[in-house]
Design an enzyme around this catalytic site. Structure first.
Site, PDB file in Angstrom:
ATOM      1  N   LYS A   1      16.738  26.835 -17.247  1.00 22.96           N
ATOM      2  CA  LYS A   1      15.080  26.859 -17.022  1.00 22.96           C
ATOM      3  C   LYS A   1      14.628  26.691 -18.053  1.00 22.96           C
ATOM      4  CE  LYS A   1      10.826  27.763 -15.674  1.00 22.96           C
ATOM      5  NZ  LYS A   1      10.144  28.277 -17.388  1.00 22.96           N
TER       6      LYS A   1
ATOM      7  N   GLU B   1       8.445  27.251 -21.781  1.00 16.90           N
ATOM      8  CA  GLU B   1       7.345  26.377 -21.482  1.00 16.90           C
ATOM      9  C   GLU B   1       6.683  26.460 -23.459  1.00 16.90           C
ATOM     10  OE1 GLU B   1       4.461  27.902 -18.839  1.00 16.90           O
ATOM     11  OE2 GLU B   1       3.257  26.115 -19.215  1.00 16.90           O
TER      12      GLU B   1
ATOM     13  N   GLY C   1      14.094  37.416 -22.994  1.00 12.58           N
ATOM     14  CA  GLY C   1      13.725  37.348 -22.677  1.00 12.58           C
ATOM     15  C   GLY C   1      12.274  38.862 -23.166  1.00 12.58           C
ATOM     16  N   SER C   2      11.341  38.962 -22.040  1.00 16.12           N
ATOM     17  CA  SER C   2      10.637  39.874 -21.956  1.00 16.12           C
ATOM     18  C   SER C   2      11.410  41.066 -20.893  1.00 16.12           C
ATOM     19  CB  SER C   2       9.259  39.888 -21.513  1.00 16.12           C
ATOM     20  OG  SER C   2       9.518  39.538 -20.181  1.00 16.12           O
TER      21      SER C   2
ATOM     22  N   GLY D   1      10.447  40.256 -17.324  1.00 16.48           N
ATOM     23  CA  GLY D   1      10.308  39.062 -16.367  1.00 16.48           C
ATOM     24  C   GLY D   1      12.517  39.209 -16.662  1.00 16.48           C
ATOM     25  N   GLY D   2      12.866  39.870 -16.859  1.00  9.59           N
ATOM     26  CA  GLY D   2      14.272  40.176 -17.075  1.00  9.59           C
ATOM     27  C   GLY D   2      15.088  40.901 -16.089  1.00  9.59           C
TER      28      GLY D   2
ATOM     29  N   GLU E   1      18.845  39.675 -21.298  1.00  7.51           N
ATOM     30  CA  GLU E   1      18.787  40.733 -22.971  1.00  7.51           C
ATOM     31  C   GLU E   1      17.692  40.826 -22.767  1.00  7.51           C
ATOM     32  OE1 GLU E   1      19.772  38.688 -26.799  1.00  7.51           O
ATOM     33  OE2 GLU E   1      17.985  39.982 -26.237  1.00  7.51           O
TER      34      GLU E   1
ATOM     35  N   CYS F   1      14.490  40.072 -30.773  1.00  6.50           N
ATOM     36  CA  CYS F   1      14.544  41.287 -30.257  1.00  6.50           C
ATOM     37  C   CYS F   1      15.953  42.275 -31.363  1.00  6.50           C
ATOM     38  CB  CYS F   1      16.051  40.690 -29.361  1.00  6.50           C
ATOM     39  SG  CYS F   1      16.942  39.220 -29.761  1.00  6.50           S
TER      40      CYS F   1
ATOM     41  N   GLU G   1       8.747  48.558 -26.900  1.00  5.06           N
ATOM     42  CA  GLU G   1       8.724  47.140 -27.981  1.00  5.06           C
ATOM     43  C   GLU G   1       7.623  46.517 -27.798  1.00  5.06           C
ATOM     44  OE1 GLU G   1      11.413  43.586 -28.855  1.00  5.06           O
ATOM     45  OE2 GLU G   1      10.432  43.579 -27.067  1.00  5.06           O
TER      46      GLU G   1
HETATM   47  P1  NAP Z   1       9.083  35.715 -20.669  1.00  5.70           P
HETATM   48  O1  NAP Z   1       7.900  36.206 -19.817  1.00  5.70           O
HETATM   49  O2  NAP Z   1      10.071  37.117 -20.615  1.00  5.70           O
HETATM   50  O3  NAP Z   1       9.663  34.875 -19.936  1.00  5.70           O
HETATM   51  C1  NAP Z   1      11.265  33.841 -20.478  1.00  5.70           C
HETATM   52  C2  NAP Z   1      11.315  33.013 -19.272  1.00  5.70           C
HETATM   53  O4  NAP Z   1      11.730  33.444 -18.421  1.00  5.70           O
HETATM   54  C3  NAP Z   1      10.569  31.958 -18.922  1.00  5.70           C
HETATM   55  O5  NAP Z   1      10.933  30.916 -18.415  1.00  5.70           O
HETATM   56  C4  NAP Z   1      10.482  32.115 -17.375  1.00  5.70           C
HETATM   57  O6  NAP Z   1       9.010  30.939 -16.941  1.00  5.70           O
HETATM   58  C5  NAP Z   1      10.994  33.087 -17.276  1.00  5.70           C
HETATM   59  N1  NAP Z   1       9.769  33.936 -15.961  1.00  5.70           N
HETATM   60  C6  NAP Z   1       9.503  35.409 -16.461  1.00  5.70           C
HETATM   61  N2  NAP Z   1       9.086  36.314 -15.632  1.00  5.70           N
HETATM   62  C7  NAP Z   1       9.746  35.299 -14.658  1.00  5.70           C
HETATM   63  C8  NAP Z   1       9.881  36.471 -13.263  1.00  5.70           C
HETATM   64  N3  NAP Z   1       9.470  37.681 -12.328  1.00  5.70           N
HETATM   65  N4  NAP Z   1      10.563  34.972 -12.146  1.00  5.70           N
HETATM   66  C9  NAP Z   1      10.843  34.131 -12.621  1.00  5.70           C
HETATM   67  N5  NAP Z   1      11.231  32.843 -14.045  1.00  5.70           N
HETATM   68  C10 NAP Z   1      10.341  34.676 -14.641  1.00  5.70           C
HETATM   69  O7  NAP Z   1       9.147  35.852 -21.732  1.00  5.70           O
HETATM   70  P2  NAP Z   1       8.971  35.162 -23.253  1.00  5.70           P
HETATM   71  O8  NAP Z   1       7.751  33.876 -22.821  1.00  5.70           O
HETATM   72  O9  NAP Z   1       9.869  34.118 -24.121  1.00  5.70           O
HETATM   73  O10 NAP Z   1       7.218  36.081 -24.252  1.00  5.70           O
HETATM   74  C11 NAP Z   1       6.881  36.764 -23.790  1.00  5.70           C
HETATM   75  C12 NAP Z   1       7.161  38.596 -23.938  1.00  5.70           C
HETATM   76  O11 NAP Z   1       8.949  38.539 -24.237  1.00  5.70           O
HETATM   77  C13 NAP Z   1       6.856  38.576 -25.279  1.00  5.70           C
HETATM   78  O12 NAP Z   1       6.185  38.556 -26.415  1.00  5.70           O
HETATM   79  C14 NAP Z   1       7.893  39.415 -26.493  1.00  5.70           C
HETATM   80  O13 NAP Z   1       7.507  40.963 -25.987  1.00  5.70           O
HETATM   81  C15 NAP Z   1       9.270  39.681 -24.823  1.00  5.70           C
HETATM   82  N6  NAP Z   1      10.278  38.692 -25.881  1.00  5.70           N
HETATM   83  C16 NAP Z   1      11.672  39.922 -26.162  1.00  5.70           C
HETATM   84  C17 NAP Z   1      12.294  38.957 -26.373  1.00  5.70           C
HETATM   85  C18 NAP Z   1      13.750  39.809 -27.277  1.00  5.70           C
HETATM   86  O14 NAP Z   1      14.630  39.260 -27.966  1.00  5.70           O
HETATM   87  N7  NAP Z   1      13.458  41.306 -26.971  1.00  5.70           N
HETATM   88  C19 NAP Z   1      12.433  37.759 -26.287  1.00  5.70           C
HETATM   89  C20 NAP Z   1      11.303  36.513 -26.477  1.00  5.70           C
HETATM   90  C21 NAP Z   1      10.488  37.312 -25.771  1.00  5.70           C
HETATM   91  P3  NAP Z   1       7.587  31.036 -16.799  1.00  5.70           P
HETATM   92  O15 NAP Z   1       7.251  31.146 -18.186  1.00  5.70           O
HETATM   93  O16 NAP Z   1       7.660  29.286 -16.593  1.00  5.70           O
HETATM   94  O17 NAP Z   1       7.444  32.317 -15.563  1.00  5.70           O
END
Ligand code: NAP
Length: 511
Positions: free
Chosen positions: A174, A177, A231-232, A235-236, A255, A292, A384
């Site tokens: 997946k 974006e 990711g977040s 999301g995770g 993670e 992270c 965080e």
């Molecule tokens: P994200 O919002 O968690 O998204 C990561 C992926 O997961 C994207 O492809 C997103 O798809 C998908 N996704 C997220 N929520 C979903 C859901 N409920 N159902 C289905 N798919 C879902 O992370 P991000 O865009 O990379 O960054 C956003 C925030 O995440 C950052 O501001 C930061 O706080 C955190 N982050 C943390 C780490 C870490 O290592 N701790 C790393 C990166 C980001 P779509 O965008 O298409 O929905």
């Protein structure tokens, strides 16, 4: 930049819904129109992965290794085109992008070596009245959500993909974006490598999505058997919950966030005040704090050297260079987090430029300080903030240090900076913190995760959804396998790893 989805050996663009990649430094659209995958396309990718799974599970380690090395060679073969695109989409500087490409290819070759050698399958043989043999076998199709903050190393051909393909599992990406063009270039390379290596159609697919629909569809699909995510927390955890509600729940290796506490002990603060202040500040700002493993909490005990250390730290922060963040959402979320944390009760702003130019899109480093009790009373301060922000917690005594340790949530890492004797004196504190983190570091900072066999990049919830596993290092492969036990099987029907004559020549436990 074609913007197609890749479904096994073919490219596909059935939807008119187009998304564009964006330059985070000025929010302008970049070259390429990316077709969002339809449910029909996602269904086809999963069906192909399912069909490929059995065939690919039987592909020998040496051939899987060749596949992984071919991907690495082809990524290198993309040359400046890839580097340029990653820089445009992520705002990351050239040196970092080239370094990340090196790490990505090294990871692929690392897993190639591992799978070629073969002993990783943990073969166990019990001969006796009953002949019982066990080894690890691939779990089936894996969905990989690529990470925004590592467009190469935790992305399309990153550690999750490399370890899943090494384990013998087909992968469906997946795409994030934030780096659609990077994904497109790398996914085409993997498709080409699969064809060149004569692997089954469906061993790899890559789909573009906008919003949660595609990811949710894939995680809930009954033929998907595992998920890897970086990711977040939101999301995770959402994807984990979705997977547990399926008729057949599946493992989701998310993670997520971590504040990576760093305990700076008094003697070290005295002995190397400037050195540690500099090192801490640089680690906080590395990659605009978008790691992270970013050190988000600094824990100190009040003593006569604290003032000097704090002054040096502020001084080191003033010398940091702000950098562009990965995307608009991450920039806005950092700005929000920075302001919110600064306004919490008892928080003192040690260093921050609050009147920044909103169009700069650069992450301004921020150092906050708070006393022990205000930290303990306010869970928000332990959350965080993704970016170059750190909160220094000032404890008055060792009991308060221990209380902070008790108060911590699950972390990817925890660090101790101390002189040798004081590290020994604080062994109880270190042992306490050990229960909270996956990697404990002495006299170093958590940013930088070596890809080696013994690495563990995981930790207790909420750092990850499964404390037992890692997404970096040799053991990352164990996320995508399951044990299969063969009882009283004829030798001819056993997998090579368990055959009596050990044709693979691997290390086995034999009883
Ligand atoms: P994200 O919002 O968690 O998204 C990561 C992926 O997961 C994207 O492809 C997103 O798809 C998908 N996704 C997220 N929520 C979903 C859901 N409920 N159902 C289905 N798919 C879902 O992370 P991000 O865009 O990379 O960054 C956003 C925030 O995440 C950052 O501001 C930061 O706080 C955190 N982050 C943390 C780490 C870490 O290592 N701790 C790393 C990166 C980001 P779509 O965008 O298409 O929905």
């Amino acid at each position: 930049m074609k913007g197609f989805n890749i479904i096994g050996k073919k490219i596909s663009a059935k939807s008119d819904q187009i998304i564009k990649a964006v330059d985070p430094s000025n929010l302008s659209d970049l070259e390429g129109e990316f077709h969002v995958a339809t449910n029909e396309e996602a269904e086809e990718a999963v069906k192909k992965a399912k069909a490929a799974a059995e065939k690919y599970s039987k592909v020998k380690g040496s051939k899987r290794a060749h596949f992984l090395r071919t991907i690495a060679d082809k990524i290198e073969g993309l040359g400046d085109q890839l580097v340029k695109r990653v820089m445009q989409e992520s705002g990351l500087p050239e040196g970092r992008v080239k370094g990340e490409r090196g790490r990505t290819c090294a990871q692929l070759r690392f897993f190639a070596d591992k799978v070629e050698e073969g002993s990783w399958v943990n073969a166990i043989i019990n001969r006796g009245d009953v002949d019982v043999r066990q080894c690890l076998e691939p779990i089936g199709p894996v969905v990989v959500f690529t990470a925004s903050n590592f467009p190469l190393a935790f992305s399309t051909a990153g550690g999750d993909t490399a370890s899943a393909l090494a384990a013998g599992c087909p992968v469906i990406i997946k795409a994030h974006e934030s780096h659609l063009g990077t994904n497109n270039l790398v996914a085409e390379v993997i498709m080409g490598a699969a064809v060149e290596c004569g692997l089954p159609d469906g061993v790899f697919s890559s789909l573009n999505g906008a919003g949660n629909e595609l990811g949710s569809f894939l995680v809930q699909h009954p033929d998907v058997k595992a998920v890897a995510f970086t990711g977040s927390y939101g999301g995770g955890k959402a994807l984990y919950d979705l997977a547990q509600k399926r008729d057949e729940p599946i493992p989701v290796f998310s993670e997520m966030g971590s504040v990576n506490p760093v305990f700076i002990l008094p003697d070290a603060m005295e002995a190397k005040t400037e050195e540690w202040a500099e090192a801490v500040a640089n680690s906080v700002n590395l990659g605009a704090g978008q790691f992270c493993t970013n050190p988000g909490l600094l824990i100190v005990k009040r003593n006569e050297y604290l003032l000097a250390f704090s002054d040096q730290l502020v001084d080191a922060f003033t010398r940091l260079t702000p950098a562009t963040m990965l995307n608009k959402g991450i920039f806005q979320s950092y700005e929000r987090g920075r302001h919110q944390q600064s306004q919490q009760k008892g928080v003192v702003i040690k260093y921050a430029e609050m009147d920044d130019d909103p169009d700069s899109r650069k992450a301004l480093p921020c150092l906050l300080e708070v006393g022990f009790q205000n930290f303990i009373d306010n869970p928000k301060l332990a959350e965080e903030v993704f970016g170059p922000l750190s909160v220094m917690i000032v404890c008055e005594n060792d009991e308060e240090l221990a209380s902070v340790a008790d108060h911590l949530q699950g972390q990817l890492t925890a660090s101790f900076i101390g002189e040798k004797n004081e590290l020994l004196a604080y062994s109880d504190l270190i042992n306490k913190v050990k229960t909270k983190a996956g990697r404990i570091i002495v006299n170093g900072l958590p940013t930088g995760v070596a890809v080696v066999e013994a690495m563990h990049h995981g930790g207790p919830f909420p750092a990850t959804t499964d404390v037992r596993f890692t997404s970096v290092g040799g053991n990352a492969i164990y996320r995508f396998v399951r044990p299969v036990c063969y009882q009283d099987f004829p030798d001819e029907l056993l997998p090579d790893a368990l055959k009596e004559e050990n044709p693979l020549g691997i290390n086995r436990k034999e009883f």
